[in-house]
Design a protein around this motif. Structure first.
Motif, PDB file in Angstrom:
ATOM      1  N   ARG A  83      46.764  43.693  35.392  1.00 23.73           N
ATOM      2  CA  ARG A  83      46.321  42.287  35.480  1.00 23.73           C
ATOM      3  C   ARG A  83      45.464  42.023  36.704  1.00 23.73           C
ATOM      4  NH1 ARG A  83      49.219  38.275  32.538  1.00 23.73           N
ATOM      5  NH2 ARG A  83      50.717  39.170  31.078  1.00 23.73           N
ATOM      6  N   GLU A  84      45.776  42.756  37.791  1.00 20.55           N
ATOM      7  CA  GLU A  84      45.093  42.434  39.042  1.00 20.55           C
ATOM      8  C   GLU A  84      43.602  42.773  39.019  1.00 20.55           C
ATOM      9  OE1 GLU A  84      47.168  46.476  39.495  1.00 20.55           O
ATOM     10  OE2 GLU A  84      47.623  44.489  38.666  1.00 20.55           O
ATOM     11  N   VAL A  85      43.176  43.646  38.067  1.00 15.63           N
ATOM     12  CA  VAL A  85      41.747  43.996  38.030  1.00 15.63           C
ATOM     13  C   VAL A  85      40.993  43.151  37.004  1.00 15.63           C
ATOM     14  CG1 VAL A  85      42.233  46.356  38.764  1.00 15.63           C
ATOM     15  CG2 VAL A  85      42.045  45.853  36.315  1.00 15.63           C
ATOM     16  N   TRP A  86      41.707  42.292  36.269  1.00 12.74           N
ATOM     17  CA  TRP A  86      41.057  41.481  35.231  1.00 12.74           C
ATOM     18  C   TRP A  86      39.906  40.630  35.796  1.00 12.74           C
ATOM     19  CZ3 TRP A  86      40.122  41.074  30.319  1.00 12.74           C
ATOM     20  CH2 TRP A  86      39.684  39.878  29.764  1.00 12.74           C
ATOM     21  N   PRO A  87      40.084  39.905  36.893  1.00 14.17           N
ATOM     22  CA  PRO A  87      38.967  39.105  37.424  1.00 14.17           C
ATOM     23  C   PRO A  87      37.741  39.963  37.734  1.00 14.17           C
ATOM     24  CG  PRO A  87      41.021  38.439  38.433  1.00 14.17           C
ATOM     25  CD  PRO A  87      41.318  39.676  37.661  1.00 14.17           C
ATOM     26  N   GLN A  88      37.966  41.149  38.272  1.00 18.54           N
ATOM     27  CA  GLN A  88      36.846  42.042  38.585  1.00 18.54           C
ATOM     28  C   GLN A  88      36.134  42.468  37.318  1.00 18.54           C
ATOM     29  OE1 GLN A  88      37.982  45.532  40.819  1.00 18.54           O
ATOM     30  NE2 GLN A  88      36.087  46.626  40.284  1.00 18.54           N
ATOM     31  N   HIS A  89      36.921  42.796  36.266  1.00 16.17           N
ATOM     32  CA  HIS A  89      36.328  43.203  35.000  1.00 16.17           C
ATOM     33  C   HIS A  89      35.575  42.058  34.341  1.00 16.17           C
ATOM     34  CE1 HIS A  89      39.151  46.918  34.336  1.00 16.17           C
ATOM     35  NE2 HIS A  89      38.326  47.054  35.364  1.00 16.17           N
ATOM     36  N   VAL A  90      36.089  40.857  34.457  1.00 16.11           N
ATOM     37  CA  VAL A  90      35.401  39.692  33.903  1.00 16.11           C
ATOM     38  C   VAL A  90      34.021  39.558  34.532  1.00 16.11           C
ATOM     39  CG1 VAL A  90      35.390  37.170  33.817  1.00 16.11           C
ATOM     40  CG2 VAL A  90      37.481  38.430  33.262  1.00 16.11           C
ATOM     41  N   ALA A  91      33.970  39.680  35.844  1.00 15.03           N
ATOM     42  CA  ALA A  91      32.692  39.555  36.555  1.00 15.03           C
ATOM     43  C   ALA A  91      31.722  40.656  36.123  1.00 15.03           C
ATOM     44  CB  ALA A  91      32.932  39.616  38.059  1.00 15.03           C
ATOM     45  N   GLU A  92      32.229  41.877  35.997  1.00 19.53           N
ATOM     46  CA  GLU A  92      31.373  42.990  35.601  1.00 19.53           C
ATOM     47  C   GLU A  92      30.861  42.823  34.182  1.00 19.53           C
ATOM     48  OE1 GLU A  92      33.724  46.475  36.128  1.00 19.53           O
ATOM     49  OE2 GLU A  92      33.586  46.462  38.332  1.00 19.53           O
ATOM     50  N   HIS A  93      31.750  42.381  33.266  1.00 22.76           N
ATOM     51  CA  HIS A  93      31.354  42.222  31.869  1.00 22.76           C
ATOM     52  C   HIS A  93      30.324  41.105  31.722  1.00 22.76           C
ATOM     53  CE1 HIS A  93      34.313  45.119  31.142  1.00 22.76           C
ATOM     54  NE2 HIS A  93      35.196  44.462  30.388  1.00 22.76           N
ATOM     55  N   LYS A  94      30.483  40.034  32.501  1.00 25.32           N
ATOM     56  CA  LYS A  94      29.520  38.928  32.439  1.00 25.32           C
ATOM     57  C   LYS A  94      28.149  39.396  32.915  1.00 25.32           C
ATOM     58  CE  LYS A  94      30.623  34.803  33.775  1.00 25.32           C
ATOM     59  NZ  LYS A  94      31.134  33.672  34.563  1.00 25.32           N
ATOM     60  N   GLN A  95      28.166  40.285  33.916  1.00 28.22           N
ATOM     61  CA  GLN A  95      26.899  40.764  34.452  1.00 28.22           C
ATOM     62  C   GLN A  95      26.230  41.752  33.489  1.00 28.22           C
ATOM     63  OE1 GLN A  95      27.297  42.804  38.203  1.00 28.22           O
ATOM     64  NE2 GLN A  95      25.096  43.098  38.452  1.00 28.22           N
ATOM     65  N   LYS A  96      27.036  42.647  32.898  1.00 24.35           N
ATOM     66  CA  LYS A  96      26.472  43.673  32.018  1.00 24.35           C
ATOM     67  C   LYS A  96      26.232  43.155  30.608  1.00 24.35           C
ATOM     68  CE  LYS A  96      28.618  47.557  34.460  1.00 24.35           C
ATOM     69  NZ  LYS A  96      29.582  48.703  34.367  1.00 24.35           N
ATOM     70  N   LYS A  97      26.873  42.061  30.240  1.00 21.31           N
ATOM     71  CA  LYS A  97      26.757  41.449  28.922  1.00 21.31           C
ATOM     72  C   LYS A  97      27.485  42.227  27.823  1.00 21.31           C
ATOM     73  CE  LYS A  97      24.115  38.196  30.567  1.00 21.31           C
ATOM     74  NZ  LYS A  97      24.643  36.831  30.745  1.00 21.31           N
ATOM     75  N   SER A  98      27.373  43.543  27.839  1.00 15.11           N
ATOM     76  CA  SER A  98      28.010  44.351  26.794  1.00 15.11           C
ATOM     77  C   SER A  98      28.591  45.636  27.414  1.00 15.11           C
ATOM     78  CB  SER A  98      26.999  44.713  25.699  1.00 15.11           C
ATOM     79  OG  SER A  98      27.633  45.468  24.670  1.00 15.11           O
ATOM     80  N   VAL A  99      29.834  45.895  27.077  1.00 17.85           N
ATOM     81  CA  VAL A  99      30.525  47.075  27.615  1.00 17.85           C
ATOM     82  C   VAL A  99      31.274  47.783  26.475  1.00 17.85           C
ATOM     83  CG1 VAL A  99      32.305  47.903  29.196  1.00 17.85           C
ATOM     84  CG2 VAL A  99      30.847  45.992  29.865  1.00 17.85           C
ATOM     85  N   SER A 100      31.215  49.117  26.463  1.00 18.29           N
ATOM     86  CA  SER A 100      31.968  49.916  25.482  1.00 18.29           C
ATOM     87  C   SER A 100      33.011  50.745  26.210  1.00 18.29           C
ATOM     88  CB  SER A 100      31.029  50.835  24.700  1.00 18.29           C
ATOM     89  OG  SER A 100      30.118  50.078  23.924  1.00 18.29           O
ATOM     90  N   LEU A 101      34.181  50.822  25.631  1.00 17.07           N
ATOM     91  CA  LEU A 101      35.253  51.582  26.258  1.00 17.07           C
ATOM     92  C   LEU A 101      36.279  52.001  25.208  1.00 17.07           C
ATOM     93  CD1 LEU A 101      37.900  49.298  27.816  1.00 17.07           C
ATOM     94  CD2 LEU A 101      35.836  48.294  26.830  1.00 17.07           C
TER      95      LEU A 101
END
Length: 416
Positions: A57-75
């Motif tokens: 949970r603690e990395v969710w905010p960081q991932h949100v910011a990254e996903h918003k910047q990249k627009k599309s992420v595959s994992l």
């Protein structure tokens, strides 16, 4: 959400999850319910952290910011189904703005079967490359298309030396055509064959191997591939031979032991009966051996037994059998005796040879022998009784003064 868009997403094969930026699920399509096991209403009560309990949970905010910047992420990740199973998933996560709201639209595909297949392929590849068993694969024309490292280690042939060749180039020539005809008959009828075979290494060495062949068929039932697994069994064969020799041969002289001698006698009796020729058994007991053993020790006694066995062997034919059945007791089987009188010549040579002096570790030793003889079929028609008859005749020879022979027929005449 627009009704037409909802219908389109419900028709999609892949699961679709719309997430708010806090990780809660605001929409799911029919495929999401199908693979996760939850109803659409139940899913809207869950968060991404419920589906992925291992997500920190603690990395969710960081991932949100990254996903918003990249627009599309595959994992790739794992999701927890309602029935408690963890399944492998492939996710394409897209940042979307809709009616002034921010979402992550995640397209999720269940890749559990693909992962299992990949793992199976990796395991097969690992086994193929790391197994100690040599392996080769042939195509429908029986030409080699693949080998593993163990094949090269066992045969000495590298990949570029065997590609496109028929495996018969490995043949040693020790098996005849009927052997291979039987092998191919099994492969054609059952698709499998296994057994012992002798092949040849690149350096010319012939060796035994245990070979298993299995056939892979295509969808039409035609041969697609044949896979051969084989192991060098040289050491196993040596061990088997050692055990067999220990069970059948005398360790000191190398002669057949009592068990093997009786087997040979059985065989020769059957042969004599079939060819209607007599057979003679000689039971030999050394005179004075115990005194030599007691006076000079067991080492000299053992050397004496070896020397005696060599002298007796020189008196008989290669086709005859000499066995050691006891401490200083030997048996000779003279098969296919055309002329019984010729036995007297053999006896004379044998008695003279045994009584010649021996020089053993600077010790001069002299012994003699008492020999009893029994004739098949006159004296007996089975091995055990024939041997006993020769034994009785030997004791009579010893009783008469040693260094001589006695026929069992003489005992029978004397008792009449």
């Amino acid at each position: 959400m627009h009704q037409l868009s909802k219908i389109s997403m419900d028709m999609a094969y892949d699961a679709i999850l719309w997430l708010a930026l806090d990780g809660s699920i605001v929409y799911s399509n029919f495929s999401a319910s199908r693979y996760l096991g939850y109803s659409e209403e139940e899913l809207t009560q869950l968060t991404i952290f419920d589906l992925d309990p291992n997500y920190p949970r603690e990395v969710w905010p960081q991932h949100v910011a990254e996903h918003k910047q990249k627009k599309s992420v595959s994992l790739e990740s794992k999701h927890l189904t309602k029935d408690g199973r963890m399944i492998d998933v492939e996710i394409s996560c897209n940042y979307v703005e809709w009616d002034g709201q921010e979402y992550f639209c995640s397209i999720v595909r269940d890749i559990t079967e693909r992962k299992e297949s990949d793992n199976s392929l990796k395991l097969a590849s690992l086994i193929y490359s790391e197994t100690s068993q040599a392996m080769l694969v042939t195509d429908q024309e029986n030409e080699i298309i693949a080998i593993n490292p163990a094949f090269t280690a066992l045969t000495g042939y590298a990949w570029d030396e065997v590609l496109g060749k028929n495996p018969k180039f490995l043949s040693s020539g020790r098996q005849d055509k009927s052997f291979y005809d039987s092998m191919w008959e099994s492969l054609h009828l059952r698709g499998t064959w296994q057994g012992e075979i002798w092949n040849r290494r690149k350096n010319g060495e012939i060796y035994p191997e245990w070979l298993s062949i299995n056939t892979v068929y295509d969808e039409k039932g035609a041969v697609y591939r044949r896979i051969a697994l084989f192991t060098d069994i040289t050491e196993i064969k040596k061990s088997e031979e050692l055990i067999w020799n220990q069970a059948n041969y005398d360790a000191l002289t190398g002669l057949p032991n009592r068990r093997m001698t009786l087997d040979r006698l059985d065989f020769e009796i059957k042969k004599s009966r079939r060819e209607n020729l007599p057979l003679v058994v000689l039971f030999i007991d050394l005179d004075g051996f115990k005194e030599v053993n007691d006076t000079f020790g067991h080492d000299i006694g053992d050397q004496l037994l070896i020397e005696v066995s060599q002298r007796i062997l020189k008196c008989v034919r290669e086709s005859d059998t000499l066995g050691r059945i006891g401490g200083d007791e030997f048996v000779v089987i003279l098969g296919e005796v055309v002329d019984i009188d010729s036995t007297d010549r053999i006896l004379k040579e044998m008695l003279n040879a045994i009584s010649e002096p021996y020089l053993l570790q600077n010790h001069a030793v002299t012994i003699s022998a008492s020999i009893g003889l029994a004739l098949f079929p006159d004296d007996s028609e089975d091995a055990s009784t024939l041997l006993k008859s020769a034994d009785k005749a030997m004791y009579e020879a010893k009783h008469r003064g040693k260094n001589q022979h006695c026929w069992y027929s003489e005992l029978k005449t004397a008792t009449r």
